[in-house]
Design a protein around this motif. Structure first.
Motif, PDB file in Angstrom:
ATOM      1  N   GLY A 160       2.589   2.291  -8.727  1.00 44.97           N
ATOM      2  CA  GLY A 160       3.508   1.933  -9.799  1.00 44.97           C
ATOM      3  C   GLY A 160       4.908   2.512  -9.649  1.00 44.97           C
ATOM      4  N   GLY A 215       7.156   1.693  -7.468  1.00 38.84           N
ATOM      5  CA  GLY A 215       8.143   0.694  -7.061  1.00 38.84           C
ATOM      6  C   GLY A 215       8.158   0.346  -5.581  1.00 38.84           C
ATOM      7  N   LYS A 216       7.139   0.758  -4.856  1.00 37.55           N
ATOM      8  CA  LYS A 216       7.124   0.495  -3.405  1.00 37.55           C
ATOM      9  C   LYS A 216       7.130  -1.004  -3.099  1.00 37.55           C
ATOM     10  CE  LYS A 216       3.220   2.776  -2.769  1.00 37.55           C
ATOM     11  NZ  LYS A 216       2.939   3.164  -4.171  1.00 37.55           N
ATOM     12  N   SER A 217       6.210  -1.723  -3.727  1.00 40.31           N
ATOM     13  CA  SER A 217       6.140  -3.173  -3.482  1.00 40.31           C
ATOM     14  C   SER A 217       7.401  -3.867  -3.964  1.00 40.31           C
ATOM     15  CB  SER A 217       4.959  -3.794  -4.217  1.00 40.31           C
ATOM     16  OG  SER A 217       3.793  -3.556  -3.516  1.00 40.31           O
ATOM     17  N   THR A 218       7.866  -3.444  -5.128  1.00 37.13           N
ATOM     18  CA  THR A 218       9.083  -4.044  -5.682  1.00 37.13           C
ATOM     19  C   THR A 218      10.233  -3.898  -4.693  1.00 37.13           C
ATOM     20  OG1 THR A 218       8.373  -3.563  -7.948  1.00 37.13           O
ATOM     21  CG2 THR A 218      10.744  -3.887  -7.591  1.00 37.13           C
TER      22      THR A 218
HETATM   23  P1  ADP Z   1       3.899   0.178  -6.322  1.00 38.74           P
HETATM   24  O1  ADP Z   1       4.001  -0.857  -5.262  1.00 38.74           O
HETATM   25  O2  ADP Z   1       4.543   1.477  -5.940  1.00 38.74           O
HETATM   26  O3  ADP Z   1       2.498   0.384  -6.810  1.00 38.74           O
HETATM   27  P2  ADP Z   1       5.224  -1.809  -7.979  1.00 38.74           P
HETATM   28  O4  ADP Z   1       6.470  -2.118  -7.266  1.00 38.74           O
HETATM   29  O5  ADP Z   1       4.096  -2.752  -7.876  1.00 38.74           O
HETATM   30  O6  ADP Z   1       4.741  -0.318  -7.582  1.00 38.74           O
HETATM   31  O7  ADP Z   1       5.559  -1.606  -9.518  1.00 38.74           O
HETATM   32  C1  ADP Z   1       6.703  -0.876  -9.998  1.00 38.74           C
HETATM   33  C2  ADP Z   1       6.820  -1.065 -11.509  1.00 38.74           C
HETATM   34  O8  ADP Z   1       7.186  -2.410 -11.812  1.00 38.74           O
HETATM   35  C3  ADP Z   1       5.529  -0.807 -12.268  1.00 38.74           C
HETATM   36  O9  ADP Z   1       5.854  -0.197 -13.490  1.00 38.74           O
HETATM   37  C4  ADP Z   1       4.953  -2.183 -12.473  1.00 38.74           C
HETATM   38  O10 ADP Z   1       4.172  -2.227 -13.638  1.00 38.74           O
HETATM   39  C5  ADP Z   1       6.204  -3.029 -12.638  1.00 38.74           C
HETATM   40  N1  ADP Z   1       6.004  -4.428 -12.160  1.00 38.74           N
HETATM   41  C6  ADP Z   1       5.580  -4.813 -10.935  1.00 38.74           C
HETATM   42  N2  ADP Z   1       5.542  -6.156 -10.846  1.00 38.74           N
HETATM   43  C7  ADP Z   1       5.948  -6.637 -12.034  1.00 38.74           C
HETATM   44  C8  ADP Z   1       6.142  -7.946 -12.584  1.00 38.74           C
HETATM   45  N3  ADP Z   1       5.909  -9.041 -11.856  1.00 38.74           N
HETATM   46  N4  ADP Z   1       6.594  -8.046 -13.858  1.00 38.74           N
HETATM   47  C9  ADP Z   1       6.838  -6.954 -14.577  1.00 38.74           C
HETATM   48  N5  ADP Z   1       6.700  -5.692 -14.143  1.00 38.74           N
HETATM   49  C10 ADP Z   1       6.256  -5.522 -12.876  1.00 38.74           C
END
Ligand code: ADP
Ligand code: ADP
Length: 230
Positions: free
Chosen positions: A39, A41-44
């Motif tokens: 959570g 933000g790595k994937s983001t």
């Molecule tokens: P990680 O890859 O490090 O687990 P993400 O990038 O998946 O983290 O998530 C970063 C934050 O953005 C988290 O709080 C997650 O809930 C939020 N998030 C991820 N995808 C979405 C989305 N499609 N819509 C809204 N919030 C999102």
């Protein structure tokens, strides 16, 4: 000079700011591991680099990302072209219900390449590059549907490198694999870094230490540490 330069990057899902003012440069032909708790933000962040996140409804980007000097949000950059130049390997993916051959040249088909000799050559080179050639060379026109998880990840890597990208993004590429397949993909990453720049998301610190040259640590949307991997 760095291949990817990220300046004052903020990313919003609606009103929620998921990435807070990130600044980071990625060196050429090196492996950078992105680590941090679930959570953070790595994937983001990874999905910002090839504008996959632009597809999310209500999302917004502030700041700049340059690929070899060109801002990826400028009119000089076509999104299709960007995704060719910045390839992606996911945590888990299923083969397209087509032959192994067609799975590898998917990106070239999109680009309109029709030259059969060039396609054949690319399939061989990419499968060799992904350490899958010996296993499949006699059945290139069979379906990839029976592939094991490890073979599937190597097929995805072959598909990614077939278009000769400048950067390869990997989002937890080993998290669904057994130890033997994981070791094989890690070894492959060591080979690929001779030709490509790799940015890999992993939640496995030991894996980050094994495969990366640089490590970036994210925490709650902030880049809190970045430097040579210990
Ligand atoms: P990680 O890859 O490090 O687990 P993400 O990038 O998946 O983290 O998530 C970063 C934050 O953005 C988290 O709080 C997650 O809930 C939020 N998030 C991820 N995808 C979405 C989305 N499609 N819509 C809204 N919030 C999102
Ligand atoms: P890899 O060869 O990628 O390391 P495994 O060690 O899981 O993957 O599998 C070894 C061999 O067993 C593979 O080459 C494959 O032919 C076969 N295999 C494994 N899982 C499956 C599966 N789900 N369906 C078909 N064949 C499989």
């Amino acid at each position: 000079d760095p291949i990817v330069e990220v300046k004052n990057l903020r990313f919003y899902y609606g009103a929620s700011e998921a990435l807070h003012n990130l600044n980071i440069d990625f060196p050429r032909r090196q492996v950078t591991a992105l680590i941090g708790p679930s959570g953070c933000g790595k994937s983001t962040f990874l999905r910002c680099l090839n504008r996959m996140n632009d597809l999310v409804d209500g999302s917004r980007v502030v700041g700049s990302i340059r690929l070899n000097g060109t801002d990826i949000h400028s009119s000089a950059m076509d999104v299709i072209e960007l995704r060719r130049r910045v390839g992606m390997v996911f945590q888990k993916s299923n083969p397209f219900p087509k032959s192994i051959y067609e799975n590898v040249i998917y990106g070239l088909r999109i680009a309109g390449v029709k030259d059969r000799a060039l396609l054949d050559e690319t399939v061989e080179k990419s499968l060799k590059g992904a350490a899958l050639w010996d296993e499949v060379k006699d059945r290139l026109h069979d379906s990839a549907l029976g592939f094991s998880g490890g073979q599937m990840q190597r097929l995805c890597i072959a598909r990614a490198i077939a278009v000769n990208p400048e950067v390869i993004l990997m989002d937890e590429p080993c998290s669904a694999l057994d130890p033997k397949s994981t070791a094989r993909v890690e070894e492959l990453i060591g080979e690929l870094r001779k030709d490509f720049t790799i940015i890999i998301v992993t939640h496995n610190m030991q894996q980050a230490a094994r495969v990366s040259d640089y490590t970036a640590f994210l925490y709650e949307g902030l880049l809190i540490e970045y430097g040579l991997t210990d």
